[in-house]
Every structure is written in C-alpha cells, then in structure tokens.
Enzyme design. Sequence first.
Site, PDB file in Angstrom:
ATOM      1  N   ASP A   1       0.850  -1.183   0.000  1.00  0.00           N
ATOM      2  CA  ASP A   1       0.000   0.000   0.000  1.00  0.00           C
ATOM      3  C   ASP A   1       0.884   1.231   0.000  1.00  0.00           C
ATOM      4  OD1 ASP A   1      -2.462  -1.354   0.065  1.00  0.00           O
ATOM      5  OD2 ASP A   1      -2.451  -1.478   2.239  1.00  0.00           O
TER       6      ASP A   1
ATOM      7  N   ASP B   1      -7.228  -1.362  -4.531  1.00  0.00           N
ATOM      8  CA  ASP B   1      -8.351  -1.095  -3.631  1.00  0.00           C
ATOM      9  C   ASP B   1      -9.338  -0.122  -4.267  1.00  0.00           C
ATOM     10  OD1 ASP B   1      -7.070  -2.718  -1.747  1.00  0.00           O
ATOM     11  OD2 ASP B   1      -6.096  -1.009  -0.782  1.00  0.00           O
TER      12      ASP B   1
END
Length: 156
Positions: free
Chosen positions: A118, A137
């Site tokens: 991330d 995401d």
Amino acid sequence: MRYRPLIWAALAATLIDQISKYLVVHVMRVAAGDIDVLPPLLVFKYGENRGINFGLFQGNTEAARWVLIGISVAISVGVLIWLMRSTPSKLMMISGGLLIGGAIGNVVDRLLYGYVLDFLNMSCCGINNPFVFNLADVFIFGGAIGLVLFEGKKPS
C-alpha cells in the site's frame, strides 16, 4: 465477444495497479520516507497490509495469507460467474472487470511478497487519516459501486 469489456478492464486494472506499486515502492523508494505529492490531500506512505481493508484481520501466518488469497479468488470467480449468467450492460462488465482486476492485483502482491503493498494516503480538512491503500483497492471499490449502480440497466 461479449466479455471483451470485462477482460480489458480486468487486465488494465491489474497492470495499472502493479506498475504503480513497482514505481512508487521500488523506483521512488517510498519505504525510505513519505513522499508529499499534494500534501495533505495526497501523500505516498509505505504500508504492508497482511489483512483486509484498513488493516482488519491482520495475520502474519502463511495460513492467513492463503486464506485471504482464496477469498479473493473465490469472490472474483463468483463475480465472473454471476456476470456470465446474466445479461449485464457494458458498464456492468467494465465494473466487474475493475473489481476482478483489483483483486488479482492484490493477490499478485500476496503471492510475491506475502502481503499487499500500500502507498496511498489521503487526508483533508484537519483530519489525519492513518490508513494507506493502493490502486487495486480503488478499482475494487469502484467496480463494486459500478456493479450496484448499473445492475438492472439494459445491456448496451
């Protein structure tokens, strides 16, 4: 071919996700320190997510890793079967492709690294958001919203 929009959307989402992670994590080396893009609205911050969204269900075991891979694959196959059995619009096919491509992008991370990379952090208006996420995401969320919004529309 009826499934072409789904295939292209899934492929594009997976590639964009993986290329963005490679560039930000390996080329820009975000792990060495935060990168202000449009602070505080957009900052690149390094994160390793061993759980699901927002770091829920964190697990550092191999079993947890494979369970999460299995869930991602099962959801992707479920969405694919659902779309194949219905007469979805082109927008639904694209939405399904984005969701599946995002899921595949995160599965690739779990296979390569054991966790999801991330790097996106967004804060605004005096609220400091501690969470990081990635483009996969975004594609999963956008695809899911698209499936809800465009469900029941006439095929195009």
